[in-house]
Write a protein that holds these residues in place. Structure first.
Motif, PDB file in Angstrom:
ATOM      1  N   HIS A  10       0.800  -1.181   0.525  1.00  0.00           N
ATOM      2  CA  HIS A  10      -0.479  -0.046   0.559  1.00  0.00           C
ATOM      3  C   HIS A  10       0.909   1.104   0.469  1.00  0.00           C
ATOM      4  CE1 HIS A  10       0.990   0.395   4.342  1.00  0.00           C
ATOM      5  NE2 HIS A  10       0.334  -0.365   4.793  1.00  0.00           N
ATOM      6  N   THR A  12       0.459   5.747   0.390  1.00  0.00           N
ATOM      7  CA  THR A  12      -0.161   6.729   0.580  1.00  0.00           C
ATOM      8  C   THR A  12       0.048   8.604   0.410  1.00  0.00           C
ATOM      9  OG1 THR A  12      -1.044   5.986   2.351  1.00  0.00           O
ATOM     10  CG2 THR A  12      -1.421   8.219   2.663  1.00  0.00           C
ATOM     11  N   SER A  14      -0.944  12.184  -0.708  1.00  0.00           N
ATOM     12  CA  SER A  14      -1.625  13.825  -0.341  1.00  0.00           C
ATOM     13  C   SER A  14      -2.246  14.088  -2.253  1.00  0.00           C
ATOM     14  CB  SER A  14      -0.321  14.848  -0.064  1.00  0.00           C
ATOM     15  OG  SER A  14      -0.377  14.629   1.208  1.00  0.00           O
ATOM     16  N   GLU A  15      -3.265  14.646  -1.600  1.00  0.00           N
ATOM     17  CA  GLU A  15      -3.432  15.059  -3.427  1.00  0.00           C
ATOM     18  C   GLU A  15      -3.105  15.959  -4.032  1.00  0.00           C
ATOM     19  OE1 GLU A  15      -8.068  16.138  -1.699  1.00  0.00           O
ATOM     20  OE2 GLU A  15      -8.117  15.528  -4.418  1.00  0.00           O
ATOM     21  N   TRP A  83      -8.341  12.214  -5.237  1.00  0.00           N
ATOM     22  CA  TRP A  83      -9.084  11.679  -3.997  1.00  0.00           C
ATOM     23  C   TRP A  83     -10.335  10.684  -4.667  1.00  0.00           C
ATOM     24  CZ3 TRP A  83     -14.211  10.816  -4.477  1.00  0.00           C
ATOM     25  CH2 TRP A  83     -15.085  11.119  -4.691  1.00  0.00           C
ATOM     26  N   ALA A  86      -8.243   6.483  -5.585  1.00  0.00           N
ATOM     27  CA  ALA A  86      -7.737   5.711  -4.555  1.00  0.00           C
ATOM     28  C   ALA A  86      -8.518   4.819  -5.307  1.00  0.00           C
ATOM     29  CB  ALA A  86      -8.681   6.535  -3.609  1.00  0.00           C
ATOM     30  N   PHE A 112      -3.719   4.730  -1.442  1.00  0.00           N
ATOM     31  CA  PHE A 112      -4.762   5.705  -0.239  1.00  0.00           C
ATOM     32  C   PHE A 112      -4.317   6.908  -0.446  1.00  0.00           C
ATOM     33  CE2 PHE A 112      -6.346   2.798   2.510  1.00  0.00           C
ATOM     34  CZ  PHE A 112      -5.495   1.274   2.643  1.00  0.00           C
ATOM     35  N   VAL A 113      -5.545   8.116  -0.631  1.00  0.00           N
ATOM     36  CA  VAL A 113      -5.347   9.413  -0.638  1.00  0.00           C
ATOM     37  C   VAL A 113      -5.244   9.791   0.320  1.00  0.00           C
ATOM     38  CG1 VAL A 113      -6.000  11.557  -2.312  1.00  0.00           C
ATOM     39  CG2 VAL A 113      -4.981   8.759  -3.540  1.00  0.00           C
ATOM     40  N   LYS A 114      -4.774  11.132   0.643  1.00  0.00           N
ATOM     41  CA  LYS A 114      -5.634  11.903   1.715  1.00  0.00           C
ATOM     42  C   LYS A 114      -5.611  13.620   1.288  1.00  0.00           C
ATOM     43  CE  LYS A 114      -0.217  12.017   2.936  1.00  0.00           C
ATOM     44  NZ  LYS A 114       0.649  12.290   4.573  1.00  0.00           N
ATOM     45  N   ALA A 115      -6.220  13.864   2.019  1.00  0.00           N
ATOM     46  CA  ALA A 115      -6.405  15.164   2.064  1.00  0.00           C
ATOM     47  C   ALA A 115      -5.276  16.547   1.932  1.00  0.00           C
ATOM     48  CB  ALA A 115      -8.338  16.319   2.594  1.00  0.00           C
TER      49      ALA A 115
END
Lengths: 115, 114
Positions: A10, A12, A14-15, A83, A86, A112-115
């Motif tokens: 996985h 992660t 950021s957008e 976003w 994801a 995973f995409v975080k704001a």
């Protein structure tokens, strides 16, 4: 026999950040390479594919992938992640074999995409 | 049909029961694959059919699993004496099997063994 390795289970990001998903394959000749995406609750959808010619391949949704024979790699990239990207991403290698053309998938990388 | 069709979409069964999962490939596609996707896991290859050739069964996890493809079209994956670890999404895909063609996937059957 062909095989595919996706080293990252996985990732992660950021957008708005750039993305690179790694894929390494094992095959004795030039393979046919694919990237698929599986959004939550959806089936697998083809993003792009490489057979020959230009080693940089453009796909849908702004994705691209580069075939590097010397590294046996076919990494997927996107300059700016949204976003909605994801999802789980699968690299696949196909090759002619006994009985026809067969496709083998990697284990997948969940993005995973975080704001 | 327009795409790969799998049925049922969801199946809940009791441990020890047999289940059958069905796949209708895209018309004209000679290659058919079954994969298993357990929760949080990647795609696990189960079996591959190509035309009249002997199927590649190298991915079947145990002799409780079997698959048939009748008339080169519809395929049935059978799991006998189901166990809880069989709970997963079972995906079917088909392709033309000509060199370089992509696989098209169904929506899958979610199997839950209770």
């Amino acid at each position: 026999a062909q095989s595919v390795t996706q080293p990252d289970i996985h990732i992660t990001v950021s957008e708005g950040a750039s993305l690179e998903l790694r894929c390494n394959y094992s095959y004795g000749a030039t393979p046919y390479l694919f990237w698929y995406v599986q959004s939550p609750g959806q089936g697998l959808q083809l993003l792009l594919k490489y057979f020959s010619g230009d080693t940089l391949v453009q796909g849908i949704k702004g994705f691209e992938a580069e075939f590097k024979r010397s590294q046996s790699s076919f990494n997927l990239r996107k300059p700016s992640v949204h976003w909605s990207d994801a999802a789980e991403y699968f690299c696949a290698v196909g090759a002619p074999g006994t009985g026809g053309f067969k496709t083998i998938f990697g284990a997948g990388t969940r993005l995973f995409v975080k704001a | 049909g327009a795409g790969v069709s799998q049925s049922p979409s969801n199946k809940v069964t009791e441990k020890g029961k047999d289940v059958e999962l069905r796949c209708d490939p895209i018309s004209g596609h000679t290659a058919l694959y079954w994969y298993r996707q357990s929760l949080g896991q990647g795609l696990e290859f189960l079996i591959y059919f190509q035309g009249n050739s002997a199927p590649d069964k190298s991915g079947l996890p145990s002799d409780r699993f079997s698959a048939e493809r009748t008339g080169g079209s519809v395929s049935t994956l059978t799991i006998q004496r189901t166990q809880q670890e069989d709970s997963a999404v079972y995906l079917c895909a088909s392709s033309l099997a000509r060199t370089g063609t992509e696989a098209f996937f169904g929506q899958g059957t979610r199997l839950t063994v209770v």
